[in-house]
Design a protein around this motif. Structure first.
Motif, PDB file in Angstrom:
ATOM      1  N   GLY A 102       0.791  -1.234   0.000  1.00 24.43           N
ATOM      2  CA  GLY A 102       0.000   0.000   0.000  1.00 24.43           C
ATOM      3  C   GLY A 102       0.818   1.276   0.000  1.00 24.43           C
ATOM      4  O   GLY A 102       0.283   2.356   0.251  1.00 24.43           O
ATOM      5  N   THR A 107       5.191  -1.048  -7.371  1.00 26.35           N
ATOM      6  CA  THR A 107       5.181  -0.334  -8.650  1.00 26.35           C
ATOM      7  C   THR A 107       6.525   0.357  -8.885  1.00 26.35           C
ATOM      8  O   THR A 107       7.092   0.284  -9.984  1.00 26.35           O
ATOM      9  CB  THR A 107       4.040   0.717  -8.656  1.00 26.35           C
ATOM     10  N   ASN A 134      -6.802 -10.803  -8.300  1.00 26.30           N
ATOM     11  CA  ASN A 134      -5.695 -10.083  -7.651  1.00 26.30           C
ATOM     12  C   ASN A 134      -5.725  -8.596  -8.051  1.00 26.30           C
ATOM     13  O   ASN A 134      -4.930  -8.138  -8.874  1.00 26.30           O
ATOM     14  CB  ASN A 134      -4.365 -10.733  -8.072  1.00 26.30           C
ATOM     15  N   ARG A 139      -3.837  -3.600 -10.833  1.00 26.41           N
ATOM     16  CA  ARG A 139      -3.603  -2.141 -10.797  1.00 26.41           C
ATOM     17  C   ARG A 139      -2.133  -1.834 -11.119  1.00 26.41           C
ATOM     18  O   ARG A 139      -1.831  -0.866 -11.828  1.00 26.41           O
ATOM     19  CB  ARG A 139      -4.003  -1.622  -9.409  1.00 26.41           C
ATOM     20  N   LYS A 143      -0.716   0.549 -14.061  1.00 23.05           N
ATOM     21  CA  LYS A 143       0.136   1.724 -13.819  1.00 23.05           C
ATOM     22  C   LYS A 143       1.442   1.646 -14.610  1.00 23.05           C
ATOM     23  O   LYS A 143       2.000   2.655 -15.005  1.00 23.05           O
ATOM     24  CB  LYS A 143       0.448   1.857 -12.321  1.00 23.05           C
TER      25      LYS A 143
END
Ligand SMILES: CC(C)(COP(=O)(O)OP(=O)(O)OC[C@H]1O[C@@H](n2cnc3c(N)ncnc32)[C@H](O)[C@@H]1OP(=O)(O)O)[C@@H](O)C(=O)NCCC(=O)NCCS
Length: 169
Positions: A102, A107, A134, A139, A143
Motif C-alpha cells: 500500500g 510499482t 488479484n 492495478r 500503472k
C-alpha cells in the motif's frame, strides 16, 4: 543475475544465502503467497537454495531481486524476471511482505527493473501473468502501462496475460 538498482526510496539487490529468513517472511506467509505458501522454514530453505543456484545459470539481467528501503538491508519484497510459464518470453512478478503493502513500493521497484531490462536490451517484450482475483497486481500492471493479451486458465485459476513492449514507452 542482476546488479544493484536504486530508486528514489528503494535499493534492489541480488538475494544472498543469509536472506533465507527474510525470504520466508514473504514466501511463508499465506496472505502474501495466497496460492500456496511454504509455511515451513525448512521447505522455504530448500526452495531458496534452488533459487540461488538458478540465479547463477540465468543470463545477465534475468533473475530475482530483493527490494529493501534505500540504503538499508531489511527485505520488503522481491521483483523477478524469469522465463514465463506458458508463453515464450520473460515475465515480471512481485511479492511483498504484508506490512509493506500500500505504499507504492511494488510499482516503484517493478518500474525500475523493467526500465533497465529495456534500456539494456535484455528483452524487447515483458509479460505479466495476473490472476483476475488479484486487484492489486492488476492495478500495478495498469500503472506500468501493460496491455492485456488474453485471458486463460492457469494453475486452476482464471488469469490475464499482459505484455509491454520496449518500444511502447
Ligand atoms: C501485489 C503486491 C505486490 C502489491 O504491493 P503494493 O506495494 O501494495 O503495490 P503498490 O502500492 O505499488 O500498488 C498497488 C495498487 O493497488 C491498489 N489497490 C490496493 N488494494 C486494492 C484493491 N483491493 N482493489 C483494487 N486496487 C487496490 C492500490 O491503491 C495501488 O494503486 P494506486 O497506486 O493507484 O493507489 C502485494 O499486494 C503482494 O505482495 N501481494 C501478494 C503477492 C502477489 O499477489 N503477487 C503477484 C502475483 S502475480
Amino acid at each position: 543475475m542482476q546488479d544493484v538498482l536504486q530508486t528514489e526510496r528503494l535499493t534492489l539487490r541480488p538475494f544472498r544465502p543469509e536472506d533465507v529468513e527474510a525470504f520466508h517472511a514473504i514466501w511463508g506467509d499465506p496472505e502474501v503467497i495466497w496460492w500456496g505458501a511454504n509455511e515451513s522454514l525448512a521447505v522455504t530453505r530448500e526452495g531458496f537454495e534452488r533459487l540461488l543456484a538458478r540465479h547463477e545459470a540465468w543470463p545477465p539481467g534475468i533473475g530475482w531481486l530483493a527490494v529493501c528501503p534505500r540504503g538499508e538491508d531489511d527485505i520488503l519484497g522481491d521483483i523477478l524476471l524469469q522465463p514465463a510459464p506458458f508463453v515464450d518470453g520473460i515475465e515480471i512478478g512481485w511479492h511483498f511482505r504484508r506490512d509493506a503493502w500500500g505504499r507504492g513500493y511494488a510499482t516503484e521497484a517493478a518500474r525500475a527493473v523493467l526500465q533497465r531490462a529495456f534500456a539494456e536490451r535484455v528483452v524487447e517484450r515483458l509479460y505479466a501473468i495476473v490472476a483476475l482475483q488479484n486487484p492489486r497486481s492488476l492495478r500495478i500492471v495498469e500503472k506500468l502501462g501493460f496491455s492485456a493479451v488474453e485471458d486463460r486458465e492457469y494453475a486452476g485459476l482464471p488469469h490475464r496475460l499482459f505484455a509491454l513492449d520496449r518500444t511502447a514507452g
